[in-house]
Scaffold this active site. Structure first.
Site, PDB file in Angstrom:
ATOM      1  CB  ALA A 177       5.082  -6.111  -2.867  1.00 13.11           C
ATOM      2  CG  ASP A 178       3.148  -3.165   1.393  1.00 16.10           C
ATOM      3  OD1 ASP A 178       4.373  -2.977   1.351  1.00 16.10           O
ATOM      4  OD2 ASP A 178       2.314  -2.265   1.210  1.00 16.10           O
ATOM      5  CD  GLN A 179      -0.824  -8.425   3.989  1.00 17.06           C
ATOM      6  OE1 GLN A 179      -0.459  -7.440   4.610  1.00 17.06           O
ATOM      7  NE2 GLN A 179      -1.466  -9.412   4.562  1.00 17.06           N
TER       8      GLN A 179
END
Length: 404
Positions: A177-179
């Site tokens: 999700a961060d990437q």
């Protein structure tokens, strides 16, 4: 505002970015832009800095935070206390000459400390302010803190990537999700820079981790919205198409088949696996029959593939143009012939551990190529250097130190 750049330094050469982000989704967005030539100044809290610095791993050559290194290469670091007026005044001075300010504070924090779009547009009318939020700026949970696991969980990916009847597991080795949020944020910033070039306007840009998950899963979510159905993860013996699956080979290595047009490749697969008798077997002769009888076919294919090394199978399959690939772990990936041929990894000199390999810049541009320029900075390493460049003198810098 943007300064004259050098096309040899990348398409974003001359673009200045003030990066107030921490952890992963914000910092990686500015890494992507820095790889394309943007000058990124990382603005960190005095003494503590980005908390990602504390995620240190010990290897024989020394201590290194691969987390911080991966998310902050190419950048310069300065330290400012943005909660104090002195720090904000310095920041405003920097913002006068910046193209972009990016932050991933909780919703409302940027406004409270005075580095939101409405505050910064007063000092730079064409500034682009980019925000990475968790669950978006609106709604009852807009101010909640969000980390990778929450983006994956709330965005539906955690459930869609696992078997319906299995215990849920978070696999956070690279921060899906961060990437994803970072890539979409970098895309949004690039679009805002293009809009400013075309229409002469700066603007406020926002992307949430939750919103980015919709883009990542666009096809699957649309399928559900339109038909009410979904494609759940299936165990190997229950896959819809046995020739679009993975198989274990001798020695525990796996390969993947991608025969979407399965009938086109069935004859070649039978010949490579020396299963000629199956080619016209009524249970498997056509795609519909193979799919319906997958629980019988998969064990047969399993017994064949596990009898020989993966490379032997891949060579034979590739010769017949059957779509296939090794299933790589990271060690395999680093040694992959295609990775090496396309130079997807680069070597760099790290001040603490010496020569290291990192992921390079896989976007290829013939006239304005991007590149990895340097490792991540030490905390506050460039404070004096940057302030001098932006017009402060040594007496002013000394006063800032004393005030801090």
């Amino acid at each position: 505002m943007s300064h004259e750049g050098n096309p040899n330094d990348g398409p974003l050469s001359g673009i200045r970015i003030l990066d107030c982000t921490i952890w992963q989704n914000g910092p990686y967005a500015s890494v992507l832009l820095s790889d394309m030539g943007a000058e990124v100044i990382k603005v960190e809290q005095r003494e503590t800095g980005d908390p990602g610095r504390g995620m240190v791993e010990r290897i024989p050559r020394g201590d290194i935070s691969t987390y911080f290194e991966s998310l902050n290469r190419n950048k310069r670091s300065i330290t400012l206390d943005l909660k104090k007026d002195e720090g904000r005044q310095i920041f405003y001075k920097l913002a006068e000459k910046a193209d972009v300010v990016v932050q991933n504070f909780r919703v409302g924090v940027a406004e409270r400390i005075g580095i939101d779009y409405e505050s910064l547009v007063k000092v730079n009318p064409k500034i682009i302010c980019a925000s990475a939020t968790g669950f978006g700026r609106k709604g009852p949970e807009a101010t909640n803190a969000v980390f990778d696991i929450l983006g994956i969980a709330r965005g539906g990916a955690m459930r869609s990537l696992q078997y319906p009847d299995s215990e849920l597991v978070y696999t956070g080795g690279f921060g899906l999700a961060d990437q994803t949020g970072a890539m979409v944020l970098a895309h949004g910033i690039t679009m805002a820079l293009l809009a400013r070039e075309r229409f002469g306007v700066g603007q406020d840009v926002e992307i949430s981790q939750l919103g980015a998950q919709f883009l990542l899963q666009h096809l699957g979510i649309n399928r559900h919205l339109i038909t009410g159905g979904s494609v759940p993860a299936a165990r190997r013996r229950e896959v819809f198409n046995p020739l679009f699956s993975v198989y274990e080979c001798e020695g525990g290595k796996w390969l993947a088949l991608a025969c979407l047009q399965a009938d086109r490749h069935w004859k070649d697969i039978c010949e490579v696996l020396e299963l000629g008798e199956l080619e016209k077997d009524p249970r498997f002769a056509q795609m519909n029959e193979r799919n319906a009888n997958g629980k019988e076919l998969v064990p047969i294919l399993d017994r064949c593939f596990v009898s020989r090394p993966r490379e032997s199978w891949l060579e034979a399959l590739v010769t017949r143009r059957v779509p296939c690939s090794p299933v790589n772990d990271y060690s395999d990936l680093a040694a992959d012939v295609q990775v090496q041929a396309n130079e997807y990894l680069v070597e760099m000199e790290h001040p603490d551990v010496g020569t290291i390999q990192e992921v390079g810049v896989p976007i290829r541009m013939s006239k304005t190529p991007g590149r990895v320029r340097k490792t991540a900075p030490q905390l506050g390493q460039h404070t004096e250097e940057v302030l001098l460049e932006y017009g402060f003198d040594w007496d002013q810098i000394q006063k800032f130190r004393e005030a801090a």
